[in-house]
Design a protein around this motif. Structure first.
Motif, PDB file in Angstrom:
ATOM      1  N   LEU A  29       0.993  -9.638  10.898  1.00 49.34           N
ATOM      2  CA  LEU A  29       1.539  -8.673   9.962  1.00 49.34           C
ATOM      3  C   LEU A  29       1.215  -7.493  10.577  1.00 49.34           C
ATOM      4  N   GLY A  30       0.661  -7.241  11.769  1.00 51.26           N
ATOM      5  CA  GLY A  30       0.401  -6.150  12.153  1.00 51.26           C
ATOM      6  C   GLY A  30      -0.807  -5.376  11.821  1.00 51.26           C
ATOM      7  N   LEU A  31      -1.553  -6.108  11.120  1.00 54.66           N
ATOM      8  CA  LEU A  31      -3.027  -5.313  10.397  1.00 54.66           C
ATOM      9  C   LEU A  31      -4.037  -5.258  11.247  1.00 54.66           C
ATOM     10  N   THR A  32      -3.917  -5.501  12.675  1.00 61.59           N
ATOM     11  CA  THR A  32      -5.028  -5.159  13.847  1.00 61.59           C
ATOM     12  C   THR A  32      -5.009  -3.756  14.123  1.00 61.59           C
ATOM     13  N   ARG A  33      -3.766  -3.017  13.910  1.00 58.97           N
ATOM     14  CA  ARG A  33      -3.575  -1.503  14.246  1.00 58.97           C
ATOM     15  C   ARG A  33      -3.808  -0.663  13.028  1.00 58.97           C
ATOM     16  N   LYS A  34      -4.130   0.643  13.363  1.00 54.77           N
ATOM     17  CA  LYS A  34      -4.613   1.522  12.321  1.00 54.77           C
ATOM     18  C   LYS A  34      -3.382   2.002  11.514  1.00 54.77           C
ATOM     19  N   HIS A  35      -3.446   1.981  10.102  1.00 57.38           N
ATOM     20  CA  HIS A  35      -2.469   2.388   9.511  1.00 57.38           C
ATOM     21  C   HIS A  35      -2.765   3.561   8.558  1.00 57.38           C
ATOM     22  N   SER A  36      -2.009   4.648   8.209  1.00 55.94           N
ATOM     23  CA  SER A  36      -2.419   5.736   7.468  1.00 55.94           C
ATOM     24  C   SER A  36      -1.091   5.913   6.527  1.00 55.94           C
ATOM     25  N   VAL A  37      -1.333   6.179   5.472  1.00 51.97           N
ATOM     26  CA  VAL A  37      -0.246   6.152   4.234  1.00 51.97           C
ATOM     27  C   VAL A  37      -0.052   7.513   3.655  1.00 51.97           C
ATOM     28  N   ALA A  38       1.187   7.869   3.443  1.00 49.36           N
ATOM     29  CA  ALA A  38       1.446   9.157   2.853  1.00 49.36           C
ATOM     30  C   ALA A  38       2.293   8.859   1.379  1.00 49.36           C
ATOM     31  N   SER A  96      -3.820   9.017   3.010  1.00 48.46           N
ATOM     32  CA  SER A  96      -4.378  10.062   3.826  1.00 48.46           C
ATOM     33  C   SER A  96      -3.594  11.345   3.478  1.00 48.46           C
ATOM     34  N   ALA A  97      -2.215  11.263   2.953  1.00 51.40           N
ATOM     35  CA  ALA A  97      -1.728  12.434   2.554  1.00 51.40           C
ATOM     36  C   ALA A  97      -0.750  12.154   1.286  1.00 51.40           C
ATOM     37  N   LEU A  98      -0.687  13.206   0.538  1.00 46.37           N
ATOM     38  CA  LEU A  98      -0.097  13.482  -0.719  1.00 46.37           C
ATOM     39  C   LEU A  98       0.773  14.662  -0.677  1.00 46.37           C
ATOM     40  N   VAL A 114      -6.218  14.443  -5.834  1.00 48.76           N
ATOM     41  CA  VAL A 114      -5.625  13.453  -6.424  1.00 48.76           C
ATOM     42  C   VAL A 114      -6.383  12.031  -5.550  1.00 48.76           C
ATOM     43  N   GLY A 115      -7.140  11.426  -6.468  1.00 47.46           N
ATOM     44  CA  GLY A 115      -7.873  10.468  -5.514  1.00 47.46           C
ATOM     45  C   GLY A 115      -8.640  10.870  -4.369  1.00 47.46           C
ATOM     46  N   GLY A 116      -9.108  12.114  -4.592  1.00 44.95           N
ATOM     47  CA  GLY A 116      -9.724  12.848  -3.380  1.00 44.95           C
ATOM     48  C   GLY A 116      -9.370  13.443  -2.483  1.00 44.95           C
ATOM     49  N   ILE A 117      -7.569  13.444  -2.537  1.00 43.12           N
ATOM     50  CA  ILE A 117      -6.862  13.965  -1.418  1.00 43.12           C
ATOM     51  C   ILE A 117      -6.153  15.272  -2.052  1.00 43.12           C
ATOM     52  N   PRO A 118      -6.185  16.273  -1.392  1.00 44.57           N
ATOM     53  CA  PRO A 118      -5.487  17.526  -2.058  1.00 44.57           C
ATOM     54  C   PRO A 118      -3.774  17.390  -1.879  1.00 44.57           C
ATOM     55  N   VAL A 119      -3.294  17.623  -2.890  1.00 43.55           N
ATOM     56  CA  VAL A 119      -1.781  17.373  -2.851  1.00 43.55           C
ATOM     57  C   VAL A 119      -1.175  18.731  -1.702  1.00 43.55           C
ATOM     58  N   SER A 120      -0.565  18.110  -0.658  1.00 41.57           N
ATOM     59  CA  SER A 120       0.279  19.126   0.074  1.00 41.57           C
ATOM     60  C   SER A 120       1.599  19.473  -0.414  1.00 41.57           C
ATOM     61  N   HIS A 121       2.132  20.597   0.015  1.00 42.12           N
ATOM     62  CA  HIS A 121       3.772  20.825  -0.193  1.00 42.12           C
ATOM     63  C   HIS A 121       4.731  20.022   0.463  1.00 42.12           C
ATOM     64  N   ILE A 122       5.644  19.525  -0.169  1.00 39.31           N
ATOM     65  CA  ILE A 122       6.665  19.007   0.522  1.00 39.31           C
ATOM     66  C   ILE A 122       7.301  19.457   1.908  1.00 39.31           C
ATOM     67  N   ASP A 123       7.150  20.655   1.965  1.00 37.68           N
ATOM     68  CA  ASP A 123       7.474  21.478   3.294  1.00 37.68           C
ATOM     69  C   ASP A 123       6.705  21.160   4.510  1.00 37.68           C
TER      70      ASP A 123
END
Length: 262
Positions: free
Chosen positions: A91-100, A125-127, A139-148
């Motif tokens: 499933l490719g779970l041995t590589r590092k993932h990061s979600v936005a 890691s990004a909102l 939100v959940g400890g992560i500051p929301v960034s602008h879509i730009d």
């Protein structure tokens, strides 16, 4: 002479390409069940036991696991830790993932706070959002960034998976920015078909469609029950109150109309 590792890696890749998509989804379910067993210090599990835990029949489970080269040991079953490793690699779970997550409305807010992501190797890691009242707010400890800032932030934080929880309008633009930021996998909750390059994977989650599928299964069971009632009636069985079966089509039609409005 080729090394053993150089031979095994292509072989593993070929096996992965041959796995049907439905089996891939079940592998994820098996992994969840196996992780639960590991937490209970269970070291081995039979195909029957794992099938019950995953909610499938044992023949299908054995077939699915054969795709990843795991056949178990007769009289012993599968080693839990070994099987977890095999499925994680597949499933490719041995590589590092990061979600936005893009779109911090009700759904996006819930996804950002969902503890199941980081616990299974998918830390958020990004909102992102357009609303100036949300930008900069954690939100959940992560500051929301602008879509730009999607391209810059996703590149900087090495985001691999983007979750689109925006309205239809703007979803394609958000998708384009995620791709430009190096995101190769997208989970799309917006009810729209996204256009992406061939090397980008998209999974579409349409809750209204899922409800319509549920409605279909309910309707089919009710129709089968009505048909059985007709058979029982022909055999002189008690059918219950007059007109009971006649209510089924109207109820199903009403349920379908409700789902279509979602």
């Amino acid at each position: 002479m080729e090394s053993k590792q150089s031979v095994e890696v292509p072989a593993a890749r070929e096996r992965a390409r041959a796995i049907p998509e439905a089996a891939v989804a079940r592998l994820a379910v098996y992994l969840r069940a196996l992780s639960g067993l590991a937490e209970q210090d269970v070291t081995t599990v039979s195909s029957d036991e794992l099938a019950v835990a995953a909610g499938v029949n044992s023949a299908k489970l054995r077939k699915d696991l054969s795709y990843i080269g795991s056949y178990g040991t007769r009289g012993v079953g599968y080693e839990v830790s070994v099987l977890i490793g095999q499925i994680e690699r597949t499933l490719g779970l041995t590589r590092k993932h990061s979600v936005a997550v893009v779109g911090i409305g009700n759904l996006g807010h819930a996804l950002a706070n969902y503890g199941g992501f980081p616990s299974r190797g998918f830390p958020v890691s990004a909102l992102f959002d357009l609303d100036p009242d949300l930008v900069g707010v954690p939100v959940g400890g992560i500051p929301v960034s602008h879509i730009d800032d999607i391209v810059e932030v996703c590149t900087e934080r090495e985001v691999t998976i983007g979750v689109i929880a925006t309205p239809v309008q703007g979803a394609q633009e958000v998708c384009d920015r995620l791709v430009a930021g190096g995101v190769t996998c997208i989970l799309n909750f917006a009810p729209v078909v996204l256009q992406v390059p061939e090397d980008v994977e998209v999974r579409k989650v349409d809750l209204a469609v899922e409800m319509q599928i549920l409605s279909f299964h309910v309707a089919r069971r009710q129709q089968e029950a009505a048909a059985q009632s007709d058979v029982d009636g022909a055999n002189g069985a008690d059918l219950g109150p007059p007109g009971a079966s006649a209510q089924v089509p109207g109820e199903v039609e009403s349920a379908n109309r409700m789902v279509e409005r979602l």
